[in-house]
Structure formats: C-alpha cells, structure tokens
Design a protein around this motif. Structure first.
Motif, PDB file in Angstrom:
ATOM      1  N   LYS A 292       0.828  -1.215   0.000  1.00  0.00           N
ATOM      2  CA  LYS A 292       0.000   0.000   0.000  1.00  0.00           C
ATOM      3  C   LYS A 292       0.856   1.256   0.000  1.00  0.00           C
ATOM      4  CE  LYS A 292      -3.820  -2.032   2.673  1.00  0.00           C
ATOM      5  NZ  LYS A 292      -4.533  -1.933   3.976  1.00  0.00           N
ATOM      6  N   GLY A 293       2.070   1.154   0.530  1.00  0.00           N
ATOM      7  CA  GLY A 293       2.985   2.280   0.519  1.00  0.00           C
ATOM      8  C   GLY A 293       2.861   3.235   1.690  1.00  0.00           C
ATOM      9  N   ILE A 294       1.972   2.947   2.646  1.00  0.00           N
ATOM     10  CA  ILE A 294       1.838   3.819   3.816  1.00  0.00           C
ATOM     11  C   ILE A 294       2.927   3.490   4.829  1.00  0.00           C
ATOM     12  CG2 ILE A 294       0.339   4.582   5.694  1.00  0.00           C
ATOM     13  CD1 ILE A 294      -2.055   3.650   3.978  1.00  0.00           C
ATOM     14  N   ALA A 295       3.020   2.231   5.200  1.00  0.00           N
ATOM     15  CA  ALA A 295       4.029   1.779   6.157  1.00  0.00           C
ATOM     16  C   ALA A 295       5.289   1.356   5.428  1.00  0.00           C
ATOM     17  CB  ALA A 295       3.484   0.618   6.985  1.00  0.00           C
ATOM     18  N   LYS A 296       6.442   1.661   6.039  1.00  0.00           N
ATOM     19  CA  LYS A 296       7.735   1.256   5.495  1.00  0.00           C
ATOM     20  C   LYS A 296       8.289   0.034   6.215  1.00  0.00           C
ATOM     21  CE  LYS A 296       7.710   4.759   2.698  1.00  0.00           C
ATOM     22  NZ  LYS A 296       7.377   4.536   1.263  1.00  0.00           N
ATOM     23  N   LEU A 297       7.786  -0.228   7.429  1.00  0.00           N
ATOM     24  CA  LEU A 297       8.198  -1.385   8.207  1.00  0.00           C
ATOM     25  C   LEU A 297       6.967  -1.977   8.882  1.00  0.00           C
ATOM     26  CD1 LEU A 297      10.516   1.110   9.033  1.00  0.00           C
ATOM     27  CD2 LEU A 297      11.741  -1.015   9.496  1.00  0.00           C
ATOM     28  N   ILE A 298       7.059  -3.272   9.242  1.00  0.00           N
ATOM     29  CA  ILE A 298       5.984  -3.959   9.943  1.00  0.00           C
ATOM     30  C   ILE A 298       6.551  -4.563  11.218  1.00  0.00           C
ATOM     31  CG2 ILE A 298       4.178  -5.702   9.819  1.00  0.00           C
ATOM     32  CD1 ILE A 298       3.846  -3.618   7.657  1.00  0.00           C
ATOM     33  N   SER A 299       5.876  -4.316  12.346  1.00  0.00           N
ATOM     34  CA  SER A 299       6.341  -4.907  13.604  1.00  0.00           C
ATOM     35  C   SER A 299       5.424  -6.054  14.005  1.00  0.00           C
ATOM     36  CB  SER A 299       6.410  -3.854  14.719  1.00  0.00           C
ATOM     37  OG  SER A 299       5.154  -3.299  15.006  1.00  0.00           O
ATOM     38  N   PHE A 300       6.067  -7.112  14.497  1.00  0.00           N
ATOM     39  CA  PHE A 300       5.380  -8.339  14.886  1.00  0.00           C
ATOM     40  C   PHE A 300       5.634  -8.590  16.371  1.00  0.00           C
ATOM     41  CE2 PHE A 300       6.815  -8.622  10.511  1.00  0.00           C
ATOM     42  CZ  PHE A 300       5.706  -9.096   9.812  1.00  0.00           C
ATOM     43  N   GLY A 301       4.586  -8.918  17.105  1.00  0.00           N
ATOM     44  CA  GLY A 301       4.733  -9.227  18.516  1.00  0.00           C
ATOM     45  C   GLY A 301       4.667 -10.714  18.776  1.00  0.00           C
ATOM     46  N   ARG A 302       3.457 -11.249  18.784  1.00  0.00           N
ATOM     47  CA  ARG A 302       3.239 -12.654  19.117  1.00  0.00           C
ATOM     48  C   ARG A 302       4.115 -13.593  18.311  1.00  0.00           C
ATOM     49  NH1 ARG A 302       0.292 -16.335  16.629  1.00  0.00           N
ATOM     50  NH2 ARG A 302      -0.586 -14.749  15.249  1.00  0.00           N
ATOM     51  N   LEU A 303       4.290 -13.323  17.013  1.00  0.00           N
ATOM     52  CA  LEU A 303       5.079 -14.228  16.176  1.00  0.00           C
ATOM     53  C   LEU A 303       6.539 -14.283  16.610  1.00  0.00           C
ATOM     54  CD1 LEU A 303       3.703 -13.600  12.563  1.00  0.00           C
ATOM     55  CD2 LEU A 303       3.097 -15.394  14.184  1.00  0.00           C
ATOM     56  N   TYR A 304       7.048 -13.170  17.133  1.00  0.00           N
ATOM     57  CA  TYR A 304       8.452 -13.158  17.561  1.00  0.00           C
ATOM     58  C   TYR A 304       8.650 -13.823  18.923  1.00  0.00           C
ATOM     59  CZ  TYR A 304      11.303 -10.845  14.054  1.00  0.00           C
ATOM     60  OH  TYR A 304      12.036 -10.579  12.924  1.00  0.00           O
ATOM     61  N   ILE A 305       7.599 -13.941  19.709  1.00  0.00           N
ATOM     62  CA  ILE A 305       7.744 -14.629  20.986  1.00  0.00           C
ATOM     63  C   ILE A 305       8.189 -16.072  20.753  1.00  0.00           C
ATOM     64  CG2 ILE A 305       6.495 -15.555  22.974  1.00  0.00           C
ATOM     65  CD1 ILE A 305       4.761 -13.055  22.941  1.00  0.00           C
ATOM     66  N   ALA A 306       7.504 -16.749  19.841  1.00  0.00           N
ATOM     67  CA  ALA A 306       7.730 -18.184  19.646  1.00  0.00           C
ATOM     68  C   ALA A 306       8.643 -18.509  18.471  1.00  0.00           C
ATOM     69  CB  ALA A 306       6.389 -18.886  19.462  1.00  0.00           C
ATOM     70  N   ASN A 307       9.025 -17.492  17.693  1.00  0.00           N
ATOM     71  CA  ASN A 307       9.844 -17.726  16.503  1.00  0.00           C
ATOM     72  C   ASN A 307      11.011 -16.740  16.476  1.00  0.00           C
ATOM     73  OD1 ASN A 307       7.975 -19.677  14.803  1.00  0.00           O
ATOM     74  ND2 ASN A 307       6.650 -18.057  15.621  1.00  0.00           N
ATOM     75  N   PRO A 308      12.065 -17.042  17.223  1.00  0.00           N
ATOM     76  CA  PRO A 308      13.189 -16.099  17.287  1.00  0.00           C
ATOM     77  C   PRO A 308      13.826 -15.835  15.926  1.00  0.00           C
ATOM     78  CG  PRO A 308      13.772 -18.221  18.266  1.00  0.00           C
ATOM     79  CD  PRO A 308      12.300 -18.238  18.051  1.00  0.00           C
ATOM     80  N   ASP A 309      13.706 -16.804  15.010  1.00  0.00           N
ATOM     81  CA  ASP A 309      14.255 -16.663  13.660  1.00  0.00           C
ATOM     82  C   ASP A 309      13.133 -16.395  12.659  1.00  0.00           C
ATOM     83  OD1 ASP A 309      13.096 -19.133  14.037  1.00  0.00           O
ATOM     84  OD2 ASP A 309      14.596 -20.247  12.896  1.00  0.00           O
ATOM     85  N   LEU A 310      12.226 -15.507  13.003  1.00  0.00           N
ATOM     86  CA  LEU A 310      11.044 -15.267  12.170  1.00  0.00           C
ATOM     87  C   LEU A 310      11.421 -14.842  10.753  1.00  0.00           C
ATOM     88  CD1 LEU A 310       7.932 -15.180  12.180  1.00  0.00           C
ATOM     89  CD2 LEU A 310       8.095 -12.754  12.809  1.00  0.00           C
TER      90      LEU A 310
END
Length: 360
Positions: free
Chosen positions: A308-326
């Motif tokens: 969409k071009g609005i956001a330049k980065l995406i932050s993930f919470g829950r996924l990074y808890i259980a997937n350190p190598d996301l």
C-alpha cells in the motif's frame, strides 16, 4: 519479498523491514535489572531489522507491574549495556521503549504509594496483576503541574540513559492505556488546566515529552507508538479521530524519526473494525514521518500492507515470541511455532528463550 528488503530508519541501515514489537515480559530481578536470560532473548531475535525492547520504566515513579525493567539507575544502565552489546555483535539494531504506567499500577508494587495519573479516576472493569496477586485498581493521585514537569524531565533523562546503555534510539510508549495515552483520553483526564479540557490540551503532555526526548538525544533517535482505537485499561476518547488528527498534525511539526501505529486487533468483533476505522488509512497517510505498522500481521498481510505504501516497516509481537528466527522462517516458508500463553508475562527460560529455531 518486500519484508526482506533493506531500508533505513533515523539514519541507521536496517537489513530488512521486519521489526520485533515491544512486549512486556516481566523477567527482571526486584531491582529492575535484566540478566543473562534477557541478553539471550534479544540476541536470538537479532535477525530482525529492528528490535524494540519490552517497556522500560523511566523512573521509580513509573512503576506499574512487578519484575519489569528500569533505566534510571546506573546498575540498570550497565545491565542493559550487556544486551545492546550482544545484539550489536550479532548485527542487530535495538531501540528502548520508554514507559510510564500512570494509573496502570498498584501500591503493592510501589512501596505503598498510589500511582500518579492525570485525574483521580480509577480503571474499572478489570484487575491489575501485582506481586500479591490480582487486585482491583485504586484511585490514583492527580498529578500536580510540578509533577507533570518532573515526569517530562524523567523521560528526557531516561532517553539519555538509554543512549548511554548503547541503545540505537528510544521510543515513547504513548499507547495501550499508559500515562501519555491517559492524558489523551477523557475517561482518564478531566483536568481543566493546560493539560486537559480540550483536545489540544489533552495532547500537550505527549508533545512536550516528544520535544524533551528530541532535545535529549537528537531527532534521528526518537520515535513514538500510538494506538488510536485500543480501549485497553478503560481508555475511552470522546472523539478518537479528531484527537489523533490533532496529535498527528502537531507531531508533523516536530523533527523525529518514526511513528508506530498499533491497530486494533483484526480479530476484534468491535464495529470499530468494520473497515470505517482503519488506522493505517485514517492516520498513516497523514503522518510525514516513517510509519511502522503493528498488531496482528502475518507474512501475507504484512506484505500487503507494505504494498500500500503507507508503512515502510511492519512490527510483529506474538510471532516473535515463539519464533526467534522469524525472518528466516518467512524467507523459507517454514512453519511457525505457537507461543505458550501461560508463560508470556513472567517465569524463567521456558516460554522465553527455549523456542526452537527452524534448522534445529
């Protein structure tokens, strides 16, 4: 994959557009000192383009929950240095999220002292986790003008401490019902002085804190997180769209690096998520700083958001808890682990540093 593209934030090169969101973890000692587990936790996740820390208390007065970290003593600064050094040695970038809980606290964990807030209005409809179990919220003390001014200075000092600890920058936690968010919301702020009574006055505290942070450590090292439609901690705004339009208009006048927008959960049944209250469309397009999109994204929806071009980065919470190598899992289309929800907010290594990597 756009998520894996290199980018820049505040003059810092990032190896991808994936960000680990700030998440409360509650694993310090009683002095707010992070230890070896925390070093390992962030180092494991240094494949992200950017790491936000868990919320870090700016002062003793900012305390809300037990066993959460601080950055207001020399011991705390030295403890965080070990984290930032390890992350940097592993090619990571890490930013400290600065936190004042306001009325989201309890005297049990504050040496018997009631929490501060814009107005003496307690949180209702939920309880607070304390070192002595779940407790009803207390009526907070209304902050005096000198206390407000001191808190703003505390944010500035905490930012300086964070840079001294080796962090690459700081983020003002102005989301999720904590003190800056409380000043915005009529359900927590019924003041009639310069810090309440109108939308511009309600926004004043956040703007003055941001100015203090910029002055303390420089514009390229400062950002803010907002959550326009998140009702957590009994946050209710009379007109959230008008309030956040005003706040963003004023933030646009300041020179800093980024705004992280936490959208309300896409799984919420609330009518506020019926498409007419899309935070990225409503507010993201109006922000002149780099936008980071947060909350409830997976690989597919994150890619779509970037397109969409609005956001330049995406932050993930829950996924990074259980997937350190996301990052690697996304790249390889590997399966994802699910977090142990019983151990998210406290405990030891289990549910913290013991999640497997995809090549194990």
């Amino acid at each position: 994959m756009r998520l894996l593209e290199k980018t820049e934030l505040g003059g810092i090169s990032l190896k991808n557009r994936m960000v680990m969101a700030a998440m409360t973890r509650g694993r310090t000692d009683t002095n707010g000192l992070v230890g070896e587990m925390t070093i390992e936790y962030y180092t494991q996740r240094s494949g992200a383009g950017l790491l936000f820390t868990e919320s870090i208390r700016i002062s003793e007065e900012a305390t809300g929950s037990p066993l959460t970290p601080g950055i207001f003593t020399q011991q705390q600064i030295e403890a965080w240095k070990k984290v930032t050094t390890s992350v940097h040695d592993n090619g990571g970038v890490i930013i400290a999220q600065l936190w004042h809980t306001g009325r989201v606290g309890h005297s049990v964990d504050r040496n018997g002292k009631l929490p501060f807030a814009p107005s003496p209005l307690p949180i209702t409809g939920m309880q607070h986790f304390t070192s002595d179990g779940m407790k009803d919220y207390e009526i907070p003390q209304e902050m005096t003008i000198p206390e407000i001014k001191q808190t703003i200075k505390d944010f500035g000092q905490a930012a300086k401490n964070a840079i001294a600890a080796g962090f690459d920058g700081v983020q003002l936690h102005a989301a999720n019902g904590y003190l800056p968010n409380q000043f915005l919301a009529e359900s927590a702020n019924q003041r009639t002085d310069d810090y309440g009574g109108s939308i511009p006055n309600n926004a004043r505290f956040i703007l003055e804190v941001m100015q203090e942070l910029i002055s303390a450590v420089g514009s390229e090292k400062v950002g803010i997180k907002i959550s326009p439609f998140n009702p957590y901690a009994a946050i209710v705004l009379n007109d959230p769209v008008a309030t956040y339009n005003c706040l963003i208009e004023e933030l646009n006048k300041l020179d800093f690096a980024y705004v992280e927008i936490m959208r309300r959960s896409p799984y919420s049944a609330s009518s506020e998520n019926d498409g007419t209250h899309n935070e990225m469309e409503l507010f993201g397009r109006k922000i002149r700083h780099i936008v980071i999109a947060n909350a409830g994204y997976d690989k597919v929806s994150a890619e779509a958001e970037l397109e969409k071009g609005i956001a330049k980065l995406i932050s993930f919470g829950r996924l990074y808890i259980a997937n350190p190598d996301l990052t690697e899992r996304f790249e390889k289309n590997a399966s994802l682990s699910e977090p142990d929800r019983t151990r998210i907010y406290g405990g030891g290594e289990q549910g913290y540093t013991d999640y497997p990597f995809c090549n194990e």
